[in-house]
Scaffold this active site. Structure first.
Site, PDB file in Angstrom:
ATOM      1  N   HIS A 232      37.555 -35.046  93.039  1.00 17.74           N
ATOM      2  CA  HIS A 232      38.122 -36.217  92.752  1.00 17.74           C
ATOM      3  C   HIS A 232      39.361 -36.700  93.789  1.00 17.74           C
ATOM      4  CE1 HIS A 232      41.187 -34.222  89.764  1.00 17.74           C
ATOM      5  NE2 HIS A 232      41.978 -35.322  90.308  1.00 17.74           N
TER       6      HIS A 232
ATOM      7  N   ASP B  10      33.948 -29.988  90.037  1.00 14.03           N
ATOM      8  CA  ASP B  10      35.140 -30.962  90.560  1.00 14.03           C
ATOM      9  C   ASP B  10      35.763 -30.138  91.775  1.00 14.03           C
ATOM     10  OD1 ASP B  10      37.169 -32.900  91.383  1.00 14.03           O
ATOM     11  OD2 ASP B  10      38.148 -32.791  89.588  1.00 14.03           O
TER      12      ASP B  10
ATOM     13  N   SER C  15      46.459 -32.094  90.888  1.00 14.86           N
ATOM     14  CA  SER C  15      45.078 -32.070  91.092  1.00 14.86           C
ATOM     15  C   SER C  15      44.570 -31.337  92.313  1.00 14.86           C
ATOM     16  CB  SER C  15      44.310 -33.373  90.941  1.00 14.86           C
ATOM     17  OG  SER C  15      43.842 -33.618  89.840  1.00 14.86           O
ATOM     18  N   GLY C  16      43.628 -30.532  92.474  1.00 16.23           N
ATOM     19  CA  GLY C  16      43.197 -29.677  93.690  1.00 16.23           C
ATOM     20  C   GLY C  16      43.996 -28.498  93.866  1.00 16.23           C
TER      21      GLY C  16
HETATM   22  C1  4AZ Z   1      45.864 -35.195  87.956  1.00 15.60           C
HETATM   23  O1  4AZ Z   1      45.601 -36.440  87.852  1.00 15.60           O
HETATM   24  C2  4AZ Z   1      45.900 -34.337  86.676  1.00 15.60           C
HETATM   25  N1  4AZ Z   1      47.135 -31.935  82.580  1.00 15.60           N
HETATM   26  C3  4AZ Z   1      46.043 -33.020  86.994  1.00 15.60           C
HETATM   27  C4  4AZ Z   1      46.083 -32.306  85.719  1.00 15.60           C
HETATM   28  C5  4AZ Z   1      46.018 -32.759  84.450  1.00 15.60           C
HETATM   29  C6  4AZ Z   1      46.006 -34.138  84.416  1.00 15.60           C
HETATM   30  C7  4AZ Z   1      46.169 -34.888  85.454  1.00 15.60           C
HETATM   31  C8  4AZ Z   1      46.014 -31.718  83.006  1.00 15.60           C
HETATM   32  O2  4AZ Z   1      46.279 -34.671  88.833  1.00 15.60           O
END
Ligand code: 4AZ
Length: 283
Positions: A93, A140, A228-229
């Site tokens: 994503h 993902d 994320s990632g």
């Molecule tokens: C994000 O959008 C994201 N709490 C990463 C982890 C979590 C929520 C959002 C989990 O990068």
């Protein structure tokens, strides 16, 4: 920071609105309806509950950013892990709508504003073919082929489905101060089993491709927007760390009852190996 939000995915808008306290993490590309649900003032918990990473603590941790003007900190929107000198593993994503030339990888330091950060271009992107099947955010993961090798220690992939008791996750995502830090932060997060995670996210949990972690009862520790990632790491028997997961999604951040959800690396190892070999690289 618009650039910081560019790729962050809107998570569970309906549920977030219903709960009133989890509205967070909106994509610049999110629908107008989702935007209306974004109430920063309702933001309670926000790497959350962690501490600053030491230089060298996670040599494989990289920031993923938009290529172009601005500093690494200004451009960083996701994390990633170096798994071979020319290969980074991240979340699908984070990069699904990008062309390689849109991306930059920041490696070599926990300090995105520091002198040791190396910026590397991306030559190719492989997004998991079964991304978002059978559920949203399932599978993902994505691989980046770097334009040049980076001089950092790669992390080994966790190849078996061992259940670890606890993990560490790290990144430059939102902190409990609701800020994007320049120094990477890390936190220890307990394992949450598939049964409990499926109870938390009844229709969205895909046991085959997701592993969950967090403090289910109390919250307060989690990955968050911008992480994320990035890596979910576990201690191997020899004392090294292995890559068990990829920061993927969750309702809000660090909320009791809503653990962080990570892509389960062991499931993808054979396919990752094929893609890496196809690029002429080696793990
Ligand atoms: C994000 O959008 C994201 N709490 C990463 C982890 C979590 C929520 C959002 C989990 O990068």
């Amino acid at each position: 920071m618009d650039t910081k939000r560019k790729h962050l995915i809107r998570l569970g808008a309906g549920v977030a609105a219903g709960l009133g306290a989890v509205a967070l993490v909106w994509a610049g590309t999110a629908s107008a309806g989702a935007e209306e649900n974004s109430t920063q003032s309702d933001f309670e918990a926000q790497v959350i509950g962690g501490q600053e990473a030491e230089e060298g603590q996670y040599p494989w941790l990289v920031g993923l950013g938009s290529a172009g003007s601005g500093t690494p900190w200004e451009n960083q929107f996701c994390g990633g892990s170096v798994i071979a000198p020319t290969v980074v593993l991240t979340a699908a994503h984070c990069v699904e709508s990008d062309a390689p030339e849109d991306l930059a990888v920041f490696s070599g330091s926990v300090d995105l504003e520091g002198p040791d950060i190396v910026t590397t271009g991306v030559a190719d992107i492989h997004v998991a073919e079964d991304y978002e099947s059978p559920t949203q955010f399932a599978n993902d993961w994505a691989l980046l082929l770097l334009a040049e090798p980076v001089d950092v220690e790669p992390i080994a992939l966790n190849a078996d489905l061992t259940e670890f008791d606890a993990f560490e996750t790290a990144g430059w995502g939102l902190t409990e101060e609701n800020e994007y830090p320049t120094l990477a932060r890390w936190v220890e997060v307990p394992f949450v089993d598939d049964t409990q995670c499926a109870e938390a996210y009844p229709d969205e949990h895909d046991a085959a491709s997701m592993v969950c972690a967090g403090d289910l009862a109390s919250g307060g520790i989690d990955a968050c927007s911008g992480d994320s990632g990035g890596p979910l790491m576990a201690g191997a028997e020899d004392g090294s760390q292995v890559l068990a997961g990829i920061v993927s999604w969750g309702y809000g951040c660090a909320e009791p009852g809503y653990p962080g959800v990570y892509s389960e690396v062991a499931t993808f190892v054979p396919t990752i190996e094929e893609v890496v070999a196809g690029w002429g690289a080696e793990l």
